[in-house]
Design a protein around this motif. Structure first.
Motif, mmCIF file in Angstrom:
data_model
loop_
_atom_site.group_PDB
_atom_site.id
_atom_site.type_symbol
_atom_site.label_atom_id
_atom_site.label_comp_id
_atom_site.label_asym_id
_atom_site.label_seq_id
_atom_site.Cartn_x
_atom_site.Cartn_y
_atom_site.Cartn_z
ATOM 1 N N TRP A 1 29.799 45.257 50.043
ATOM 2 C CA TRP A 1 28.591 44.925 50.812
ATOM 3 C C TRP A 1 28.202 43.452 50.668
ATOM 4 C CZ3 TRP A 1 24.657 49.561 49.970
ATOM 5 C CH2 TRP A 1 25.220 50.732 50.502
ATOM 6 N N LYS A 2 28.781 42.763 49.714
ATOM 7 C CA LYS A 2 28.439 41.348 49.487
ATOM 8 C C LYS A 2 26.918 41.215 49.276
ATOM 9 C CE LYS A 2 32.610 40.197 51.974
ATOM 10 N NZ LYS A 2 33.377 39.258 52.756
ATOM 11 N N MET A 3 26.285 40.176 49.820
ATOM 12 C CA MET A 3 24.841 40.001 49.590
ATOM 13 C C MET A 3 24.069 40.564 50.788
ATOM 14 S SD MET A 3 22.829 36.614 48.236
ATOM 15 C CE MET A 3 22.574 35.847 49.832
ATOM 16 N N GLY B 1 40.239 41.959 54.782
ATOM 17 C CA GLY B 1 40.173 40.811 55.686
ATOM 18 C C GLY B 1 40.068 41.320 57.107
ATOM 19 N N SER B 2 38.806 41.460 57.580
ATOM 20 C CA SER B 2 38.548 41.928 58.944
ATOM 21 C C SER B 2 39.214 43.263 59.251
ATOM 22 C CB SER B 2 38.952 40.857 59.967
ATOM 23 O OG SER B 2 38.220 39.667 59.737
ATOM 24 N N MET B 3 39.267 44.150 58.250
ATOM 25 C CA MET B 3 39.752 45.497 58.550
ATOM 26 C C MET B 3 38.650 46.229 59.291
ATOM 27 S SD MET B 3 41.171 48.570 56.134
ATOM 28 C CE MET B 3 42.926 48.486 55.936
ATOM 29 N N TYR C 1 44.748 42.799 48.298
ATOM 30 C CA TYR C 1 45.283 41.579 48.920
ATOM 31 C C TYR C 1 44.335 41.185 50.042
ATOM 32 C CZ TYR C 1 47.889 38.521 51.979
ATOM 33 O OH TYR C 1 48.246 37.459 52.774
ATOM 34 N N GLU C 2 43.718 40.027 49.860
ATOM 35 C CA GLU C 2 42.754 39.552 50.847
ATOM 36 C C GLU C 2 43.089 38.118 51.240
ATOM 37 O OE1 GLU C 2 39.021 42.121 50.704
ATOM 38 O OE2 GLU C 2 38.653 40.351 49.503
ATOM 39 N N PRO C 3 43.863 37.961 52.312
ATOM 40 C CA PRO C 3 44.130 36.597 52.777
ATOM 41 C C PRO C 3 42.801 35.935 53.131
ATOM 42 C CG PRO C 3 44.946 38.238 54.363
ATOM 43 C CD PRO C 3 44.446 38.993 53.182
ATOM 44 N N ILE D 1 39.143 36.778 56.044
ATOM 45 C CA ILE D 1 37.892 37.389 55.583
ATOM 46 C C ILE D 1 36.720 36.927 56.427
ATOM 47 C CG2 ILE D 1 36.242 37.538 53.682
ATOM 48 C CD1 ILE D 1 38.616 37.414 51.769
ATOM 49 N N GLY D 2 36.088 37.871 57.096
ATOM 50 C CA GLY D 2 34.887 37.580 57.877
ATOM 51 C C GLY D 2 35.151 36.706 59.093
ATOM 52 N N THR D 3 36.411 36.536 59.451
ATOM 53 C CA THR D 3 36.754 35.633 60.543
ATOM 54 C C THR D 3 37.139 36.382 61.806
ATOM 55 O OG1 THR D 3 39.056 35.644 59.800
ATOM 56 C CG2 THR D 3 37.654 33.880 58.973
ATOM 57 N N GLY E 1 37.336 38.743 41.044
ATOM 58 C CA GLY E 1 38.173 37.706 41.648
ATOM 59 C C GLY E 1 38.107 37.645 43.148
ATOM 60 N N HIS E 2 37.021 38.161 43.734
ATOM 61 C CA HIS E 2 36.904 38.031 45.190
ATOM 62 C C HIS E 2 36.985 36.554 45.574
ATOM 63 C CE1 HIS E 2 35.319 38.073 49.236
ATOM 64 N NE2 HIS E 2 35.714 39.336 49.278
ATOM 65 N N SER E 3 37.575 36.282 46.703
ATOM 66 C CA SER E 3 37.788 34.870 47.069
ATOM 67 C C SER E 3 36.476 34.122 47.225
ATOM 68 C CB SER E 3 38.619 34.766 48.347
ATOM 69 O OG SER E 3 37.896 35.301 49.425
ATOM 70 N N ILE F 1 36.650 46.476 52.458
ATOM 71 C CA ILE F 1 36.082 46.192 53.764
ATOM 72 C C ILE F 1 34.694 45.571 53.630
ATOM 73 C CG2 ILE F 1 35.352 47.269 55.934
ATOM 74 C CD1 ILE F 1 37.493 49.541 54.353
ATOM 75 N N GLY F 2 34.502 44.426 54.244
ATOM 76 C CA GLY F 2 33.215 43.744 54.204
ATOM 77 C C GLY F 2 32.358 44.147 55.392
ATOM 78 N N GLY F 3 32.429 43.374 56.443
ATOM 79 C CA GLY F 3 31.564 43.561 57.612
ATOM 80 C C GLY F 3 31.482 44.994 58.110
ATOM 81 N N ALA F 4 32.631 45.625 58.264
ATOM 82 C CA ALA F 4 32.662 46.974 58.851
ATOM 83 C C ALA F 4 32.190 48.052 57.880
ATOM 84 C CB ALA F 4 34.069 47.296 59.363
HETATM 85 P P1 PGA Z 1 35.584 41.384 55.865
HETATM 86 O O1 PGA Z 1 35.495 41.154 54.279
HETATM 87 O O2 PGA Z 1 36.030 42.819 56.051
HETATM 88 O O3 PGA Z 1 34.182 41.140 56.371
HETATM 89 O O4 PGA Z 1 36.580 40.425 56.402
HETATM 90 C C1 PGA Z 1 36.452 41.688 53.411
HETATM 91 C C2 PGA Z 1 36.160 41.248 52.007
HETATM 92 O O5 PGA Z 1 35.771 40.095 51.819
HETATM 93 O O6 PGA Z 1 36.290 42.037 51.048
#
Ligand code: PGA
Length: 252
Positions: free
Chosen positions: A11-13, A211-213, A165-167, A171-173, A95-97, A232-235
């Motif tokens: 969920w990040k912040m 990464g944008s999954m 594995y998070e290129p 991420i979020g792009t 270790g999140h990017s 998964i971040g955004g979704a």
């Molecule tokens: P994203 O983020 O799904 O919004 O690209 C993934 C993450 O940073 O873990």
């Protein structure tokens, strides 16, 4: 060897306690009957108690987004493994990017955090991944090799380890690695694990893609041999999307 798919929300912040609890309730209420993947949500520290409470009695597990390696002490702004366990947390992202990019995390601190998490009995979701510049310079394999080996230093057992594995460029792009691109790196990570721990142990470890999954691309990614779930971040912030990802995990 079949590995249980893990669908993990980072969920990040985002989300207050009330919002986080509401999201968890909505996800839990929407879960299909039958076979489910393992399901994890990782909210900000402060909202963990409310989210743990809301998740009670459901299939959802709750993780944290980071953890410090010391048991206690003068580390302003940090949180210990004991505090997370006390709050009902079972997993922790390390270790999140975004931690590496914006908050000075290094391979060394990622290793310390991962080691402390595993020693405390938390599942460490260890993130690795190359930046766009590194990929374009042909350094992806070297970066993955360095980050993975260093993160695992001193960890003797993989039972509490998940790799993500998070290129960084994905991420979020909205840009996703193609399933073949991701699979190539996942296979490399599994080969590193086999080199360090033996082939049998390596086969048991879940390697997540992040990464944008999203619901549209998850089935193709999860169909790959070495892709065992998603971070998964955004979704993960909208129940319908996250539920669709859970469904993709159930069908993979
Ligand atoms: P994203 O983020 O799904 O919004 O690209 C993934 C993450 O940073 O873990």
């Amino acid at each position: 060897m079949s590995r249980r798919i893990l669908i993990a929300g980072n969920w990040k912040m985002n989300k207050t306690s009330a919002e986080g609890a509401a999201l968890v309730k909505e996800i839990a209420a929407g879960l299909p009957a039958g076979n489910l993947p393992e399901i994890l949500v990782c909210p900000p520290y402060l909202t963990i108690p409310a989210v743990v409470e809301a998740a009670k009695g459901s299939a959802l597990e709750v993780g944290a987004e980071n953890v410090h390696w010391a048991a206690s002490g003068a580390y302003t702004g940090e949180v210990s493994t004991a505090m997370l366990l006390d709050a009902g947390v079972t997993h922790v992202i390390v270790g999140h990017s975004e931690r590496r990019q914006y908050f000075g995390e290094t391979d060394e601190t990622v290793n310390q955090r991962a080691k402390a998490a595993v020693e405390a009995g938390l599942v460490a979701v260890i993130c690795v991944g190359e930046t766009l510049a590194e990929r374009e310079a042909g350094e992806t394999a070297a970066v993955i090799d360095r980050q993975t080996r260093k993160a695992l230093e001193g960890i003797s057992d993989l039972a509490k380890v998940v790799i993500a594995y998070e290129p960084v460029w994905a991420i979020g792009t909205g840009k996703t690695a193609t399933p073949d691109m991701a699979q190539e790196v996942h296979a490399q990570i599994r080969a590193i694990l086999a080199d360090l721990y033996g082939a049998d142990a390596a086969e048991t470890v879940r390697i997540l893609y992040g990464g944008s999954m999203k619901p549209a691309n998850a089935p193709e990614l999860l169909a790959k041999k070495d892709i065992d779930g998603g971070l998964i971040g955004g979704a993960s912030l909208k129940a319908p999307d996250f539920l669709a990802l859970v469904a993709a995990g159930a069908n993979a």
